[in-house]
Motif scaffolding. Sequence first.
Motif, mmCIF file in Angstrom:
data_model
loop_
_atom_site.group_PDB
_atom_site.id
_atom_site.type_symbol
_atom_site.label_atom_id
_atom_site.label_comp_id
_atom_site.label_asym_id
_atom_site.label_seq_id
_atom_site.Cartn_x
_atom_site.Cartn_y
_atom_site.Cartn_z
ATOM 1 N N UNK A 394 3.918 82.901 -36.421
ATOM 2 C CA UNK A 394 2.982 83.705 -36.318
ATOM 3 C C UNK A 394 2.905 84.198 -34.852
ATOM 4 N N UNK A 395 3.108 82.838 -34.130
ATOM 5 C CA UNK A 395 2.867 83.080 -32.766
ATOM 6 C C UNK A 395 3.963 83.976 -31.995
ATOM 7 N N UNK A 396 5.099 83.771 -32.746
ATOM 8 C CA UNK A 396 6.258 84.498 -32.284
ATOM 9 C C UNK A 396 6.222 86.135 -32.626
ATOM 10 N N UNK A 397 5.707 86.298 -33.656
ATOM 11 C CA UNK A 397 5.360 87.662 -34.125
ATOM 12 C C UNK A 397 4.427 88.296 -33.127
ATOM 13 N N UNK A 398 3.224 87.518 -32.848
ATOM 14 C CA UNK A 398 2.358 88.149 -31.843
ATOM 15 C C UNK A 398 2.995 88.278 -30.568
ATOM 16 N N UNK A 399 3.737 87.177 -30.257
ATOM 17 C CA UNK A 399 4.493 87.501 -28.594
ATOM 18 C C UNK A 399 5.546 88.640 -28.620
ATOM 19 N N UNK A 400 6.052 89.007 -29.905
ATOM 20 C CA UNK A 400 6.998 90.098 -29.993
ATOM 21 C C UNK A 400 6.363 91.465 -30.545
ATOM 22 N N UNK A 401 5.026 91.284 -30.666
ATOM 23 C CA UNK A 401 4.140 92.384 -31.362
ATOM 24 C C UNK A 401 4.887 92.899 -32.682
ATOM 25 N N UNK A 402 5.154 92.145 -33.302
ATOM 26 C CA UNK A 402 5.699 92.363 -34.795
ATOM 27 C C UNK A 402 4.590 92.812 -35.908
ATOM 28 N N UNK A 403 3.514 92.292 -35.565
ATOM 29 C CA UNK A 403 2.177 92.481 -36.574
ATOM 30 C C UNK A 403 0.928 92.293 -35.933
ATOM 31 N N UNK A 404 0.147 92.559 -36.629
ATOM 32 C CA UNK A 404 -1.232 92.452 -36.130
ATOM 33 C C UNK A 404 -2.368 91.018 -36.246
ATOM 34 N N UNK A 405 -1.474 89.874 -36.460
ATOM 35 C CA UNK A 405 -1.979 88.737 -36.382
ATOM 36 C C UNK A 405 -2.528 88.377 -35.076
ATOM 37 N N UNK A 406 -3.878 87.939 -34.941
ATOM 38 C CA UNK A 406 -4.091 87.590 -33.591
ATOM 39 C C UNK A 406 -3.914 86.123 -33.421
ATOM 40 N N UNK A 407 -3.781 85.681 -32.045
ATOM 41 C CA UNK A 407 -3.479 84.466 -31.779
ATOM 42 C C UNK A 407 -4.609 83.891 -31.012
ATOM 43 N N UNK A 408 -5.197 82.703 -31.146
ATOM 44 C CA UNK A 408 -6.247 82.161 -30.204
ATOM 45 C C UNK A 408 -5.670 80.597 -30.000
ATOM 46 N N UNK A 409 -5.723 80.293 -28.874
ATOM 47 C CA UNK A 409 -5.619 79.048 -28.369
ATOM 48 C C UNK A 409 -7.196 78.009 -28.583
ATOM 49 N N UNK A 410 -7.244 76.960 -29.239
ATOM 50 C CA UNK A 410 -8.335 76.149 -29.394
ATOM 51 C C UNK A 410 -8.077 74.941 -28.734
ATOM 52 N N UNK A 411 -8.852 74.365 -27.798
ATOM 53 C CA UNK A 411 -8.546 73.171 -27.064
ATOM 54 C C UNK A 411 -9.481 72.121 -27.605
ATOM 55 N N UNK A 412 -9.016 70.874 -27.686
ATOM 56 C CA UNK A 412 -10.058 69.663 -27.885
ATOM 57 C C UNK A 412 -10.801 69.185 -26.828
ATOM 58 N N UNK A 413 -10.455 69.562 -25.608
ATOM 59 C CA UNK A 413 -11.030 68.927 -24.613
ATOM 60 C C UNK A 413 -11.630 69.942 -23.749
#
Length: 780
Positions: A394-413
């Motif tokens: 999914x991250x690669x697809x988002x990076x290469x703009x291959x689909x509309x799956x959004x990416x969110x980074x969530x941090x623990x700290x």
Amino acid sequence: MIKKYQIVSLLVVFALHAHGQTGEERRRQYLRESLLINQPADHRHPISRRVTVLDSTWMDWQKRTGELPPDFEQMPSYPFLPEPLVFEKDGRKHQIKTSSEWEQRRSWIKEQYQYWVSGMRPPAPAHFKVKILDERREGSTKIQMIELSFAPGYQAKMTFELMIPAGKGPFPVYLTPWTHRNWAQLALRRGYVACVYAGADGKDDTQAYQSLYPGYDFTALMRRAWGASRVIDYLVTRKEINPKQIAITGHSRNGKQALWAGAFDDRIAAVVASSCGTGGITPFRMSDPQYVNQTLDDIASNAAHWFHPRLRFFFGREDKLPVDQNLLVALMAPRHILFQYSTVEQQLNPWVNEQTYHSARKVFTLMGVENNIALSARMGEHAVAARDVEKCIDFLDASFKRNNISWTTSLNFDYDFEKWATDHAAEKQAALSMEPVYYKSYEDPGKRKEQDDKIKERIDWLLGKEPSGVKPAVVAPTDPSRIDWIDRITGRPVVKNTKTEHIGPYTAIGDHLPATIYYPTDAAGNKKTGLNGKIPVVIYLHEYAYAHGFAHGYSPERQGNSRLFQSLTDKGFAVMAIDLFGFGTRMEEAQHFYSRYPEWSKMGKMVSDTRACIDALESFENIDKDRIFLLGNTLGGQVALFTAAKDNRVAGLVTVAAFSPLRTSDSRYESIRTLSHSHGLLPKLGWFADKPANSILDYPELISSIAPRPLLVFAPVLDRYSNIPAVKENLSTAKKAYEMHGQAGNLQTEYPVDINRISESFYDRITTFFNNIPARRNSN
């Protein structure tokens, strides 16, 4: 043959006179110290291979080359991560503001990394030959097995399997080592050309490069990374391939080589580095005993062929390493990179990984692509499942703009000192106006009490205002089936000849706090009591072990706490252990702490929890309430000191590598910023970070609140976090508080030639110290 204790004695003398030595003498001293503290055995794991063509082990290499450690005294110290956007020139620091300046920095990072960590890699070969070993179709997928041959004399080989999906193309590429063919299958389903290359333990064409390129000392991981680039040399010639969308992935050691490949080959558009730990996304500076992840000496002896032999000189002096993994990650900018790992893996530390993320992200932000670096923390053990691989794609697809799956980074700290300081800005001036307290030995009882009261006020101020609360109605053991499910992943210490009781969750300590107690047992399996029918107990307070709390502790086999607890229970002590607030099973509990409790501190919460442990122990009939002790390691040592200062029921305590004085905090020994900025334990201290001499108190004052109760301080002389001369001066001042009580012998010190860890050689000293503390009843 010189025995080890004789070597230690000699090294104490050398360590104390280091500043009077020449550069050559210092370097030889560093070698002696390195041999003492490093794991001595190589090839401790079946995967291990020769360090170089000529040398089987690190010691073979050192003896053959005669290479000495660098002159560490002449090297700058970076206790935190080296800043990616700062370079030094003519002794001055300069901020990088332009892309051309960053390119110069990139070149320097690559040069330094190859010298200290990875070994030098050859230039790309000018020509290569291609041989199709096999070609077939499986359904609509075209599969080719290909062998490349290249210089010298076309003897170097690289084999890879190419799986091309049906369709027009050009397609993005999912490049991964031989081990991860199953991952490649998932990427193929998602429309990627899947390419699996022979740069893994199971099939490794790159091993031969070691002898084929004798002029280059590139290590196994760099050979494999360089081999991946040879595959790319070919891939960019294929019309089915989109050369701007080549991704490389890998897990564990293969995640390390994926990162190394991406850092050194700009044709790689994206990297997925999965659970790659030390030498991957985890910096060497934060791969030491206090972080309870895989230490430099452990990984370099388990797999000596992965890293250049000279890297091992930096074990115990990681702050002197000119480069680190955050800088390697930064080389990926402005391309794409994803960190994926489990927050509870044995060999990782999730807080450390997030420090790499924040540091490297500064470069991505400079380039306007701050979201091109991402993080995906998961739960579970080291191995990954299909769900994890799918998320990476999914991250690669988002990076290469291959689909509309959004990416969110969530941090623990989520702690940020600057945000905390902004939220508490109205309090700053009053804090800076507070009068510092400096311990003095007053004969006048009135002046002594006035000083004691001021010290207690300042301790309370630092810890913050504890919210209103109540004690639990019932504290009692629970059925093992009810323990936290995360315990079953992290594991817990295994201690022979003991009875283990788990406290909580329905009958927990304090504020729903679980604990584990290991009771010594007799031959019949019953709890073993002393002559008074009671059992003395040691509350163990662990290191900065964010991933697993007290589960493991430091040792090459990650069984340090099992051995430590065994040494205590064998001498008749019960051991109580908890995960400190924000660590192990309680990691998520600490999120948003300063929003929930803006007037308190995390250290204050830890002290409250430890005192709740004492409350609970006092309610247990078989516990000797007069002999409740604390044993604190690094972070736990800080908690122990503050707890004992606040609670007279602590009959005695031992700390190991617990502190460096606050008022001598500087760019090498960042004692204040470690507590205030990095870990958010005592944020109010941060207001004194720029003028540490004005700190409202220091350890002599804190320890004076413990006197005259027995305290044993281990201050290892090679602990890179501690200013040992300043520690000795602090303890000399604190000794006066014990002398005022006529109990000078109750403050004891040890200065072993060691680093920040509880070595097995400490065990007897610790148990003897506790055994010699007589029973006494202290009321709060």
